[in-house]
Design an enzyme around this catalytic site. Structure first.
Site, PDB file in Angstrom:
ATOM      1  N   ARG A  44      16.881 -10.202  41.661  1.00 17.48           N
ATOM      2  CA  ARG A  44      16.678 -10.415  43.189  1.00 17.48           C
ATOM      3  C   ARG A  44      18.571  -9.993  43.118  1.00 17.48           C
ATOM      4  O   ARG A  44      18.478  -9.980  43.636  1.00 17.48           O
ATOM      5  CB  ARG A  44      16.241 -11.569  42.852  1.00 17.48           C
ATOM      6  N   ASP A  92      19.867 -12.207  29.373  1.00 16.49           N
ATOM      7  CA  ASP A  92      21.029 -13.443  29.016  1.00 16.49           C
ATOM      8  C   ASP A  92      22.556 -12.792  29.334  1.00 16.49           C
ATOM      9  O   ASP A  92      23.009 -12.057  27.854  1.00 16.49           O
ATOM     10  CB  ASP A  92      20.576 -14.595  28.263  1.00 16.49           C
ATOM     11  N   VAL A  93      22.926 -12.556  30.097  1.00 13.81           N
ATOM     12  CA  VAL A  93      24.228 -11.340  30.001  1.00 13.81           C
ATOM     13  C   VAL A  93      25.178 -12.319  29.540  1.00 13.81           C
ATOM     14  O   VAL A  93      26.569 -11.771  28.661  1.00 13.81           O
ATOM     15  CB  VAL A  93      25.027 -11.000  31.125  1.00 13.81           C
ATOM     16  N   ASN A 107      26.559  -7.594  37.160  1.00 11.94           N
ATOM     17  CA  ASN A 107      26.011  -8.144  38.770  1.00 11.94           C
ATOM     18  C   ASN A 107      25.695  -9.861  38.500  1.00 11.94           C
ATOM     19  O   ASN A 107      25.873 -10.619  39.333  1.00 11.94           O
ATOM     20  CB  ASN A 107      25.089  -7.220  39.623  1.00 11.94           C
ATOM     21  N   TYR A 137      33.274 -21.838  39.574  1.00  8.63           N
ATOM     22  CA  TYR A 137      32.824 -19.765  40.192  1.00  8.63           C
ATOM     23  C   TYR A 137      33.954 -19.334  40.787  1.00  8.63           C
ATOM     24  O   TYR A 137      34.058 -18.359  40.477  1.00  8.63           O
ATOM     25  CB  TYR A 137      31.257 -20.937  41.418  1.00  8.63           C
ATOM     26  N   LYS A 156      35.744 -15.638  39.216  1.00  6.74           N
ATOM     27  CA  LYS A 156      35.548 -14.568  39.948  1.00  6.74           C
ATOM     28  C   LYS A 156      37.203 -14.312  39.801  1.00  6.74           C
ATOM     29  O   LYS A 156      37.450 -13.264  40.069  1.00  6.74           O
ATOM     30  CB  LYS A 156      34.740 -15.119  41.607  1.00  6.74           C
TER      31      LYS A 156
HETATM   32  N1  LIG Z   1      25.309 -13.981  47.437  1.00 11.02           N
HETATM   33  C1  LIG Z   1      26.623 -14.430  48.238  1.00 11.02           C
HETATM   34  O1  LIG Z   1      26.501 -14.453  49.275  1.00 11.02           O
HETATM   35  C2  LIG Z   1      27.300 -13.940  47.001  1.00 11.02           C
HETATM   36  C3  LIG Z   1      29.033 -13.466  47.647  1.00 11.02           C
HETATM   37  C4  LIG Z   1      29.970 -13.331  46.970  1.00 11.02           C
HETATM   38  C5  LIG Z   1      29.829 -12.401  45.944  1.00 11.02           C
HETATM   39  N2  LIG Z   1      28.376 -13.356  44.949  1.00 11.02           N
HETATM   40  C6  LIG Z   1      28.121 -11.698  43.937  1.00 11.02           C
HETATM   41  O2  LIG Z   1      26.983 -10.905  44.144  1.00 11.02           O
HETATM   42  C7  LIG Z   1      26.502 -11.078  42.475  1.00 11.02           C
HETATM   43  C8  LIG Z   1      24.096 -10.812  42.555  1.00 11.02           C
HETATM   44  O3  LIG Z   1      24.388 -12.795  43.314  1.00 11.02           O
HETATM   45  P1  LIG Z   1      23.346 -12.725  44.406  1.00 11.02           P
HETATM   46  O4  LIG Z   1      23.644 -12.995  45.726  1.00 11.02           O
HETATM   47  O5  LIG Z   1      22.396 -11.184  44.538  1.00 11.02           O
HETATM   48  O6  LIG Z   1      22.670 -13.510  43.531  1.00 11.02           O
HETATM   49  P2  LIG Z   1      21.004 -13.958  43.094  1.00 11.02           P
HETATM   50  O7  LIG Z   1      21.364 -15.584  42.579  1.00 11.02           O
HETATM   51  O8  LIG Z   1      20.283 -13.524  44.101  1.00 11.02           O
HETATM   52  O9  LIG Z   1      21.088 -12.895  41.936  1.00 11.02           O
HETATM   53  C9  LIG Z   1      21.495 -13.240  40.464  1.00 11.02           C
HETATM   54  C10 LIG Z   1      20.835 -12.555  39.919  1.00 11.02           C
HETATM   55  O10 LIG Z   1      21.391 -12.937  38.294  1.00 11.02           O
HETATM   56  C11 LIG Z   1      20.506 -13.576  37.717  1.00 11.02           C
HETATM   57  N3  LIG Z   1      21.130 -13.921  35.950  1.00 11.02           N
HETATM   58  C12 LIG Z   1      21.418 -15.545  36.588  1.00 11.02           C
HETATM   59  N4  LIG Z   1      21.991 -15.953  35.378  1.00 11.02           N
HETATM   60  C13 LIG Z   1      21.451 -14.630  34.574  1.00 11.02           C
HETATM   61  C14 LIG Z   1      21.736 -14.638  33.391  1.00 11.02           C
HETATM   62  N5  LIG Z   1      22.853 -15.420  32.469  1.00 11.02           N
HETATM   63  N6  LIG Z   1      21.674 -13.375  32.291  1.00 11.02           N
HETATM   64  C15 LIG Z   1      21.005 -12.229  33.081  1.00 11.02           C
HETATM   65  N7  LIG Z   1      20.635 -12.445  34.271  1.00 11.02           N
HETATM   66  C16 LIG Z   1      20.852 -13.712  34.926  1.00 11.02           C
HETATM   67  C17 LIG Z   1      19.402 -14.523  38.244  1.00 11.02           C
HETATM   68  O11 LIG Z   1      17.920 -14.226  37.367  1.00 11.02           O
HETATM   69  C18 LIG Z   1      19.378 -13.262  39.678  1.00 11.02           C
HETATM   70  O12 LIG Z   1      18.140 -12.276  39.276  1.00 11.02           O
HETATM   71  C19 LIG Z   1      26.765 -12.447  41.817  1.00 11.02           C
HETATM   72  O13 LIG Z   1      28.165 -12.034  40.872  1.00 11.02           O
HETATM   73  C20 LIG Z   1      27.246 -13.135  42.939  1.00 11.02           C
HETATM   74  O14 LIG Z   1      28.115 -14.007  42.437  1.00 11.02           O
HETATM   75  C21 LIG Z   1      27.200 -12.842  46.230  1.00 11.02           C
END
Ligand SMILES: NC(=O)c1ccc[n+]([C@@H]2O[C@H](COP(=O)([O-])OP(=O)(O)OC[C@H]3O[C@@H](n4cnc5c(N)ncnc54)[C@H](O)[C@@H]3O)[C@@H](O)[C@H]2O)c1
Length: 242
Positions: free
Chosen positions: A21, A55-56, A82, A145, A149
């Site tokens: 997602r 599972d990362v 990601n 978090y 990061k």
């Molecule tokens: N959304 C934001 O505003 C935002 C801002 C800055 C950075 N980010 C970063 O962007 C990246 C993507 O985030 P997003 O917003 O799409 O989040 P999201 O929560 O929509 O998607 C994250 C995905 O990672 C998967 N995941 C979680 N733990 C896992 C694990 N242990 N092993 C494998 N998969 C796992 C989840 O199942 C999910 O599908 C992340 O690194 C997040 O920290 C997001």
């Protein structure tokens, strides 16, 4: 209708973590449209794509997932680290277990991922680690978090130096506020307000980050390594209003 790309990743094999997602999904779809073979890895089900369970935070899980990718496609050219979690918790309220868990997934995960794919990567490969604006600035109530990061940026630079002689590039993307399930509970009802506070007048969409990842994954970025690419609609450039 499936998107028609221009083949910028033609012939490349990519693994995208957290691809069920949000941004990972957008990256997997855009990379595939640009000609890559994409292995979509997640703890959630991604069976509608070329999916694999991962599972990362587990080296065993990485070994199994990369073995599947290599068995199916022979090698790995691009890794997007990601996957992450975004748990709430400040310095007073976060338990040791919670702190270790966010570091395990968000910071140890990319380290394990790089180690798992490197034996299958050659010259011209690209690793993209997703950090955050929380890699350069803190957020209230997100101590683990934020620490994770910041760590991703350091991991990226050190690995870039180690891998440059092999022609393997490692870069970080720092997304701003992106409209995904990760932050939906935190911003519910505030979307317009948050958008207006961003110089480009809107929140980011997953595609905004996928486009940046596509550039770093492609040969267009052949001489770019060890750097941060901030993709945030100008958010980090602003001085907070007093
Ligand atoms: N959304 C934001 O505003 C935002 C801002 C800055 C950075 N980010 C970063 O962007 C990246 C993507 O985030 P997003 O917003 O799409 O989040 P999201 O929560 O929509 O998607 C994250 C995905 O990672 C998967 N995941 C979680 N733990 C896992 C694990 N242990 N092993 C494998 N998969 C796992 C989840 O199942 C999910 O599908 C992340 O690194 C997040 O920290 C997001």
């Amino acid at each position: 209708m499936a998107e028609q790309g221009t083949g910028r990743l033609a012939g490349k094999v990519a693994i995208v973590t957290g691809a069920a997602r949000g941004q990972g999904r957008a990256e997997a779809e855009l990379f595939a449209a640009e000609g890559a073979v994409v292995v979509a890895a997640d703890v959630l089900d991604v069976s509608d794509l070329d999916g694999v369970h991962l599972d990362v935070s587990s080296s065993e899980s990485w070994a199994a997932a990369v073995a599947v990718a290599v068995e199916r496609h022979g090698r790995v050219d691009v890794l997007v680290n990601n996957a992450a979690i975004y748990p709430k918790g400040g310095i007073d309220s976060t338990t040791e277990a919670e702190y270790r868990q966010v570091l395990d997934i968000n910071l140890v995960g990319p380290f394990l991922g790089m180690q798992a794919v490197l034996p299958h990567m050659g010259e011209g490969a690209s690793i993209i680690n997703i950090s955050s604006l929380n890699g350069v600035a803190g957020s209230v109530d997100h101590v683990g978090y934020t620490a994770s990061k910041f760590g991703v940026r350091g991991l990226t630079r050190a690995a870039a130096l180690d891998l440059a002689p092999r022609g393997i590039r490692v870069n970080a993307i720092l997304p701003g506020v992106i409209d995904t399930p990760m932050i939906a509970p935190a911003i519910s009802g505030l979307e317009d307000y948050i958008g207006k506070g961003i110089p480009m007048q809107r929140m980011g969409q997953p595609r905004d980050i996928a486009s940046a990842a596509l550039f770093l994954a492609s040969d267009d970025a052949a001489w770019i390594t060890g750097t941060d690419l901030i993709v945030d609609g100008g958010h980090y450039a602003t001085v907070p209003k007093l």
